[in-house]
Design a protein around this motif. Structure first.
Motif, PDB file in Angstrom:
ATOM      1  N   ASP A  46      11.607  -3.798  -1.053  1.00 39.17           N
ATOM      2  CA  ASP A  46      10.256  -4.785  -1.772  1.00 39.17           C
ATOM      3  C   ASP A  46      10.160  -4.318  -3.326  1.00 39.17           C
ATOM      4  O   ASP A  46      10.150  -5.098  -3.730  1.00 39.17           O
ATOM      5  N   GLN A  78      -1.830   4.539   7.972  1.00 37.60           N
ATOM      6  CA  GLN A  78      -1.262   6.052   7.503  1.00 37.60           C
ATOM      7  C   GLN A  78      -1.057   6.646   7.360  1.00 37.60           C
ATOM      8  O   GLN A  78       0.161   7.366   6.806  1.00 37.60           O
ATOM      9  N   GLU A 106       4.034 -10.144  -4.482  1.00 39.86           N
ATOM     10  CA  GLU A 106       2.972  -9.427  -3.895  1.00 39.86           C
ATOM     11  C   GLU A 106       3.245  -7.834  -3.491  1.00 39.86           C
ATOM     12  O   GLU A 106       4.986  -8.111  -3.054  1.00 39.86           O
ATOM     13  N   ASN A 107       3.041  -6.768  -3.537  1.00 37.82           N
ATOM     14  CA  ASN A 107       3.527  -5.848  -2.795  1.00 37.82           C
ATOM     15  C   ASN A 107       3.212  -5.608  -1.682  1.00 37.82           C
ATOM     16  O   ASN A 107       2.110  -5.554  -1.717  1.00 37.82           O
ATOM     17  N   HIS A 108       4.157  -4.848  -0.605  1.00 36.57           N
ATOM     18  CA  HIS A 108       4.073  -5.018   0.844  1.00 36.57           C
ATOM     19  C   HIS A 108       4.550  -3.814   1.088  1.00 36.57           C
ATOM     20  O   HIS A 108       5.651  -3.865   2.145  1.00 36.57           O
ATOM     21  N   ALA A 109       3.985  -3.130   0.226  1.00 39.06           N
ATOM     22  CA  ALA A 109       4.499  -1.630   0.645  1.00 39.06           C
ATOM     23  C   ALA A 109       3.910  -1.100   2.380  1.00 39.06           C
ATOM     24  O   ALA A 109       2.909  -2.010   2.523  1.00 39.06           O
ATOM     25  N   HIS A 148      11.211   0.309   1.405  1.00 41.93           N
ATOM     26  CA  HIS A 148      10.178   0.201   0.231  1.00 41.93           C
ATOM     27  C   HIS A 148      11.641  -0.007  -0.962  1.00 41.93           C
ATOM     28  O   HIS A 148      10.984  -1.243  -1.628  1.00 41.93           O
ATOM     29  N   PRO A 186      -2.450  -0.563   6.358  1.00 45.89           N
ATOM     30  CA  PRO A 186      -3.490   0.893   6.071  1.00 45.89           C
ATOM     31  C   PRO A 186      -4.347   1.148   7.120  1.00 45.89           C
ATOM     32  O   PRO A 186      -4.566   2.399   7.367  1.00 45.89           O
ATOM     33  N   PHE A 228       2.045   1.290   3.274  1.00 49.38           N
ATOM     34  CA  PHE A 228       0.001   1.388   3.210  1.00 49.38           C
ATOM     35  C   PHE A 228      -0.802  -0.004   2.912  1.00 49.38           C
ATOM     36  O   PHE A 228      -1.484   0.205   3.328  1.00 49.38           O
ATOM     37  N   ILE A 229       0.047  -0.587   2.273  1.00 49.97           N
ATOM     38  CA  ILE A 229      -0.610  -1.948   1.759  1.00 49.97           C
ATOM     39  C   ILE A 229      -0.828  -2.746   3.219  1.00 49.97           C
ATOM     40  O   ILE A 229      -1.048  -3.184   3.940  1.00 49.97           O
ATOM     41  N   GLU A 230       0.863  -2.639   3.793  1.00 55.39           N
ATOM     42  CA  GLU A 230       1.282  -3.722   5.474  1.00 55.39           C
ATOM     43  C   GLU A 230      -0.036  -3.643   6.034  1.00 55.39           C
ATOM     44  O   GLU A 230      -0.747  -3.808   7.112  1.00 55.39           O
TER      45      GLU A 230
END
Length: 78
Positions: A40, A16, A4-7, A37, A13, A9-11
């Motif tokens: 992750d 941003q 799962e992407n935890h960037a 980054h 939103p 911007f995703i965590e």
């Protein structure tokens, strides 16, 4: 969930614009977000590619990512 992407911007939103602003204006924030980054990306690579790794090492990477996320969120919410 594995891979799962935890960037940031995703965590976060809803933050941003603030993330972009701080990355451009605060060198400490930028360094921490770059490290976040990197961690992750490394964790997802290990998970998605089934690369054997020591449980202690893997847990250490995830803990560092979590601690950075908490620090970054603290800066973002101020």
């Amino acid at each position: 969930m594995l891979g799962e992407n935890h960037a940031l911007f995703i965590e976060f939103p809803e933050l941003q614009d603030k993330i972009k602003e701080l990355k451009n204006s605060d060198e400490h924030f930028k360094q921490m977000s770059d490290r976040y980054h990197h961690l992750d990306h490394k964790i997802r690579g290990l998970e998605c590619n089934n690369i054997p790794t020591d449980d202690t090492h893997f847990t250490q990477l995830k803990l560092e990512r979590l601690q950075l996320k908490d620090k970054l969120y603290s800066l973002l919410s101020n």
